[in-house]
Structures are given as structure tokens and as C-alpha cells.
Design a protein around this motif. Structure first.
Motif, PDB file in Angstrom:
ATOM      1  N   GLN A 201      -7.676  -2.352  -2.190  1.00 37.60           N
ATOM      2  CA  GLN A 201      -6.620  -2.466  -1.191  1.00 37.60           C
ATOM      3  C   GLN A 201      -6.278  -3.913  -0.839  1.00 37.60           C
TER       4      GLN A 201
ATOM      5  N   LYS B 184       0.878  -1.163   0.000  1.00 40.05           N
ATOM      6  CA  LYS B 184       0.000   0.000   0.000  1.00 40.05           C
ATOM      7  C   LYS B 184       0.914   1.211   0.000  1.00 40.05           C
TER       8      LYS B 184
ATOM      9  N   ASN C  29      -1.228   8.171   6.044  1.00 40.70           N
ATOM     10  CA  ASN C  29      -1.280   7.285   7.211  1.00 40.70           C
ATOM     11  C   ASN C  29      -1.890   5.914   6.901  1.00 40.70           C
ATOM     12  N   GLN C  30      -2.464   5.736   5.731  1.00 45.01           N
ATOM     13  CA  GLN C  30      -3.001   4.434   5.320  1.00 45.01           C
ATOM     14  C   GLN C  30      -1.943   3.583   4.632  1.00 45.01           C
TER      15      GLN C  30
ATOM     16  N   TYR D  30       1.708   5.495  -0.945  1.00 49.04           N
ATOM     17  CA  TYR D  30       1.183   6.853  -1.039  1.00 49.04           C
ATOM     18  C   TYR D  30       2.246   7.714  -1.697  1.00 49.04           C
TER      19      TYR D  30
ATOM     20  N   TYR E 153      -4.505   8.630   1.649  1.00 48.05           N
ATOM     21  CA  TYR E 153      -3.869   9.340   2.747  1.00 48.05           C
ATOM     22  C   TYR E 153      -2.564   8.651   3.143  1.00 48.05           C
TER      23      TYR E 153
ATOM     24  N   THR F 180      -2.981   4.645  -1.865  1.00 50.83           N
ATOM     25  CA  THR F 180      -3.926   5.095  -0.845  1.00 50.83           C
ATOM     26  C   THR F 180      -4.219   6.585  -1.012  1.00 50.83           C
TER      27      THR F 180
END
Length: 112
Positions: free
Chosen positions: A55, A22, A72-73, A24, A70, A68
């Protein structure tokens, strides 16, 4: 008590490793875990990447990424650089899931 510690640590490490895809895309290089350059040809890439729609499909270090919304994800924050010599990892985006994978396995640790 000691015999329970090893299995707990093993489960924790497997959980971290299994979710490493995942990602970002950050705005600045100093925010990134990995600096990435997108190459023009498949044979120039360290990693061939397929963008997953969901995801839960991006679960192993096999080049199947889910972007993602965000930071923090995400498990890895990446920054797209302008030049190949600035990159930690060179990638090529593929059209089909079965094309994803590593060309240069020595760079696999970057995505763990």
C-alpha cells in the motif's frame, strides 16, 4: 486565525491527492467512481498501470495502483467494463514499475 486556515487546507488537499492510487474493484458500474477498460496494447491506453504489492508504494497519480481488500480502504472505486466505449479510462497493465505512467494526461483528474 486566518493565516492558519490556508496551510491547513493545503495539507489536507495534498493528503487527499497523495493517496489517490489505492483502488478497489467494485461489482457494479453504479458503485464506481471510474469505469475502466483494459486494452490489449500499450499505445491504446490512457494510463499504463503497475500493480504494487504494498500500500505505501502507491502514493502518487503515476499509474502505480494498490488494490485494497475492502472498499472503505480505497480512495477510488473502479469497475472493469466489457467494451472500450463504456470506459472513462483505458488502462494497460505493465510488468515493471518504471513503465507506469500517463499517455493521455487530460484524463489525470479522474484519479484525483
Amino acid at each position: 486565525m486566518k493565516r492558519y486556515i490556508l496551510p491547513i487546507v493545503a495539507v489536507f488537499l495534498c493528503t487527499i491527492q497523495s493517496q489517490a492510487q489505492k483502488v478497489y474493484s467494485v461489482d457494479y458500474a453504479n458503485q464506481a467512481d471510474v469505469k475502466v477498460f483494459v486494452v490489449d496494447y500499450e499505445n491504446q491506453a490512457d494510463l499504463k498501470v503497475y500493480k504494487e504489492k504494498y500500500q505505501n508504494q502507491a502514493d502518487k497519480n503515476e499509474g502505480r495502483w494498490f488494490f485494497t481488500d475492502y472498499a472503505n480502504q480505497a480512495d477510488k472505486k473502479i469497475f472493469f467494463v466489457q467494451y472500450a466505449n463504456q470506459a472513462d479510462l483505458k488502462i494497460y497493465f505493465v510488468k515493471y514499475e518504471n513503465q507506469a505512467g500517463w499517455n493521455n494526461k487530460s484524463k489525470m483528474q479522474l484519479m484525483y
